[in-house]
Design a protein around this motif. Structure first.
Motif, mmCIF file in Angstrom:
data_model
loop_
_atom_site.group_PDB
_atom_site.id
_atom_site.type_symbol
_atom_site.label_atom_id
_atom_site.label_comp_id
_atom_site.label_asym_id
_atom_site.label_seq_id
_atom_site.Cartn_x
_atom_site.Cartn_y
_atom_site.Cartn_z
ATOM 1 N N ILE A 97 -3.456 4.620 2.698
ATOM 2 C CA ILE A 97 -3.763 3.748 3.451
ATOM 3 C C ILE A 97 -5.403 4.220 4.069
ATOM 4 C CG2 ILE A 97 -3.709 2.689 5.875
ATOM 5 C CD1 ILE A 97 -0.673 2.786 5.320
ATOM 6 N N VAL A 120 4.566 -0.657 3.537
ATOM 7 C CA VAL A 120 3.349 -0.969 4.111
ATOM 8 C C VAL A 120 2.569 -1.973 3.272
ATOM 9 C CG1 VAL A 120 1.223 -0.237 5.123
ATOM 10 C CG2 VAL A 120 3.175 1.214 5.290
ATOM 11 N N LEU A 162 -2.375 -4.949 8.665
ATOM 12 C CA LEU A 162 -1.176 -4.357 7.750
ATOM 13 C C LEU A 162 0.104 -4.525 8.622
ATOM 14 C CD1 LEU A 162 -2.721 -0.835 6.658
ATOM 15 C CD2 LEU A 162 -2.493 -2.954 5.321
ATOM 16 N N GLY A 171 -0.353 -5.400 3.021
ATOM 17 C CA GLY A 171 -1.627 -5.935 3.648
ATOM 18 C C GLY A 171 -1.302 -7.429 3.700
ATOM 19 N N VAL A 223 -7.774 1.367 3.143
ATOM 20 C CA VAL A 223 -8.079 0.293 4.167
ATOM 21 C C VAL A 223 -9.074 0.634 5.001
ATOM 22 C CG1 VAL A 223 -6.679 -1.032 5.764
ATOM 23 C CG2 VAL A 223 -5.673 -0.360 3.834
ATOM 24 N N PHE A 264 0.936 -2.798 12.165
ATOM 25 C CA PHE A 264 0.726 -1.256 11.474
ATOM 26 C C PHE A 264 0.785 -0.380 12.839
ATOM 27 C CE2 PHE A 264 -2.211 1.935 10.566
ATOM 28 C CZ PHE A 264 -1.419 2.625 9.645
ATOM 29 N N SER A 277 -1.237 -10.620 11.558
ATOM 30 C CA SER A 277 -0.731 -10.437 10.137
ATOM 31 C C SER A 277 0.852 -10.227 10.252
ATOM 32 C CB SER A 277 -1.037 -8.811 10.138
ATOM 33 O OG SER A 277 -2.578 -8.594 9.839
ATOM 34 N N PRO A 317 -6.813 -1.399 9.219
ATOM 35 C CA PRO A 317 -5.362 -1.217 9.290
ATOM 36 C C PRO A 317 -4.715 -2.177 9.921
ATOM 37 C CG PRO A 317 -6.644 0.529 10.492
ATOM 38 C CD PRO A 317 -7.734 -0.133 9.805
ATOM 39 N N LEU A 341 0.669 -1.268 -0.022
ATOM 40 C CA LEU A 341 -0.131 -0.048 0.068
ATOM 41 C C LEU A 341 1.077 1.256 -0.020
ATOM 42 C CD1 LEU A 341 -2.547 -1.340 2.546
ATOM 43 C CD2 LEU A 341 -2.988 -0.596 0.116
#
Length: 149
Positions: free
Chosen positions: A127, A60, A137, A62, A131, A112, A71, A134, A40
């Motif tokens: 973002i 960054v 991320l 996803g 998104v 994130f 994540s 978040p 992203l």
């Protein structure tokens, strides 16, 4: 005489600490980091210390995890499947990974948090537009460990 002058000048420059080194992540390492998921945002920044410029890349990515820890674990699993090894796990804060293919390059994976991107308003805007979750991320920092370079 000119050659001697150049030689002496070069020795003086080197001995005065005026030499400069720039450390950059191998492009293949960045491709590995991008392969974690959908990118992203991406940026580079420079850090300077004792005659060395470290070019640090921030991505960054996803991963479609359920939460921030999930994540990062998905990213770790993906990279582990490509030969990356965890050298420092401090979840939920960060994970550091290295690959035997690029021994001096490191990746740090972080859940994130917008505070890590406070100097990256373009990435934060992207973002916010793209998104809704978040927590899914991961922030990836890629750099060369100068102590091993």
């Amino acid at each position: 005489m000119m050659a001697i002058t150049l030689l002496i000048g070069g020795v003086l420059v080197a001995s005065c600490g005026l030499t400069h080194t720039t450390l950059r992540v191998d492009p293949a390492v960045l491709n590995e980091a991008r392969s974690i998921g959908g990118v992203l945002g991406e940026s580079t920044s420079n850090g300077y210390y004792e005659g060395t410029t470290d070019v640090i890349t921030t991505l960054v990515v996803g991963t479609r995890g359920k939460n921030s820890t999930d994540s990062v674990k998905k990213a770790m699993k993906h990279l582990g499947g490509r030969g990356w090894k965890t050298t420092n796990e401090n979840l939920p804060v960060s994970v550091t990974m290295e690959s035997p293919n690029w021994e001096t390059n490191e990746l740090v994976l972080r859940p994130f948090d917008p505070m890590y991107l406070e100097n990256e308003p373009e990435i934060l805007e992207a973002i916010n537009r793209a998104v809704t979750n978040p927590e899914a991320l991961v922030i990836v920092w890629a750099w060369v460990d100068g102590s091993r370079a």
